[in-house]
Design an enzyme around this catalytic site. Sequence first.
Site, short mmCIF file in Angstrom:
data_model
loop_
_atom_site.label_atom_id
_atom_site.label_comp_id
_atom_site.label_asym_id
_atom_site.label_seq_id
_atom_site.Cartn_x
_atom_site.Cartn_y
_atom_site.Cartn_z
N PRO A 88 -17.76 -27.41 -38.87
CA PRO A 88 -16.89 -26.95 -38.10
C PRO A 88 -15.41 -26.81 -39.03
O PRO A 88 -14.61 -26.18 -38.45
CB PRO A 88 -16.52 -28.06 -37.08
N GLU A 115 -23.58 -36.95 -37.45
CA GLU A 115 -21.91 -36.67 -37.43
C GLU A 115 -21.50 -35.69 -38.47
O GLU A 115 -20.48 -35.28 -38.84
CB GLU A 115 -21.39 -38.09 -37.38
N ARG A 153 -28.64 -7.80 -41.57
CA ARG A 153 -28.23 -6.33 -40.95
C ARG A 153 -27.40 -5.65 -41.66
O ARG A 153 -27.37 -4.43 -41.61
CB ARG A 153 -28.08 -6.23 -39.34
N ASP A 168 -20.09 -0.31 -36.81
CA ASP A 168 -19.99 -1.79 -36.02
C ASP A 168 -18.69 -2.11 -35.48
O ASP A 168 -17.85 -1.63 -36.07
CB ASP A 168 -20.35 -2.63 -36.87
C1 4FV Z 1 -21.01 -26.02 -37.17
C2 4FV Z 1 -20.12 -25.18 -36.70
C3 4FV Z 1 -21.28 -27.37 -36.51
C4 4FV Z 1 -21.13 -30.46 -37.01
C5 4FV Z 1 -21.86 -31.86 -37.02
C6 4FV Z 1 -23.54 -30.10 -37.26
C7 4FV Z 1 -22.26 -29.63 -36.71
C8 4FV Z 1 -23.35 -31.66 -37.42
N1 4FV Z 1 -21.51 -25.77 -38.11
N2 4FV Z 1 -20.22 -23.97 -37.43
N3 4FV Z 1 -19.21 -25.12 -35.48
N4 4FV Z 1 -21.87 -28.21 -37.12
O1 4FV Z 1 -20.78 -27.66 -35.38
O2 4FV Z 1 -21.13 -24.36 -38.43
O3 4FV Z 1 -23.80 -32.21 -38.32
#
Ligand code: 4FV
Length: 254
Positions: A88, A115, A153, A168
């Site tokens: 994230p 986590e 794609r 697109d």
């Molecule tokens: C995430 C997102 C995401 C965070 C902790 C996996 C998680 C766990 N990855 N975009 N939003 N990953 O939430 O790519 O390990």
Amino acid sequence: MDFTVLTLFPEMFSVLLAGGIVRRAIEAEYVTVEPVNIRDFAKDRHRTVDDRPYGGGSGMLMKPEPLAEAIRQAGKKHPEARKILLTPQGRLFDQKVAGELAEQPSVILVCGRYEGVDERVREHLVDEELSIGNYVLTGGELAAMVIIDAVTRLVPGTLGSEASAQEDSFSGGLLEYPQYTRPRSFEGVDVPEVLVSGNHAAIKEWRRRASLVRTMLKRPDLLIDQPLSKSDMAFIRKLQQDIKTIMGERAAAP
Ligand code: 4FV
């Protein structure tokens, strides 16, 4: 284009590879997708891949050793690969980033669980971090699948006609225009006359204006740095004028 996916759940990718454009692209050898189990790189008897965070706190973290070994092995196999951690905290994935990745010969997608991963992996073992959105998933696998789907794609040849990728949403910067197929009349709603007129110049203009209206209403933020032609600007100004007139009449109405 080669995708290597480092994950604790390689079986999750069987669905993605089982059908549709991604499967066809694999069969046509435009792309390869290799899920790799990070646990195969855990050396201890229990094949441990997670541990408690130093300094306390809830949940578990992915240990650096198995991840580092998995990343290095994949890097040996694909020396030119871009190593991407899904998190994230990453740069927001969008159509532009998808276009960038589609030009890469190879990417290694690292899927976190628990986590997250030990900071030393993020700092020293990946080239960049990508996020598919501001929310927290239980793992990076779904993010990896979204990226593989959106990038595949755009790999030349996979869509059968490059044109469709260019038309697109977002690729031209605007939202896509409305589209219709048979029947010509459905539950009393007819397909716009211009689309069955055969007048391609009129169709092209109708579609451009429909994209502009739709983008103005749904995603005006996309218009900020969107190159617009003189006729686009004239059309938008006329629209704004019409809206002002209508609102004015409404306000004046008893
Ligand atoms: C995430 C997102 C995401 C965070 C902790 C996996 C998680 C766990 N990855 N975009 N939003 N990953 O939430 O790519 O390990």
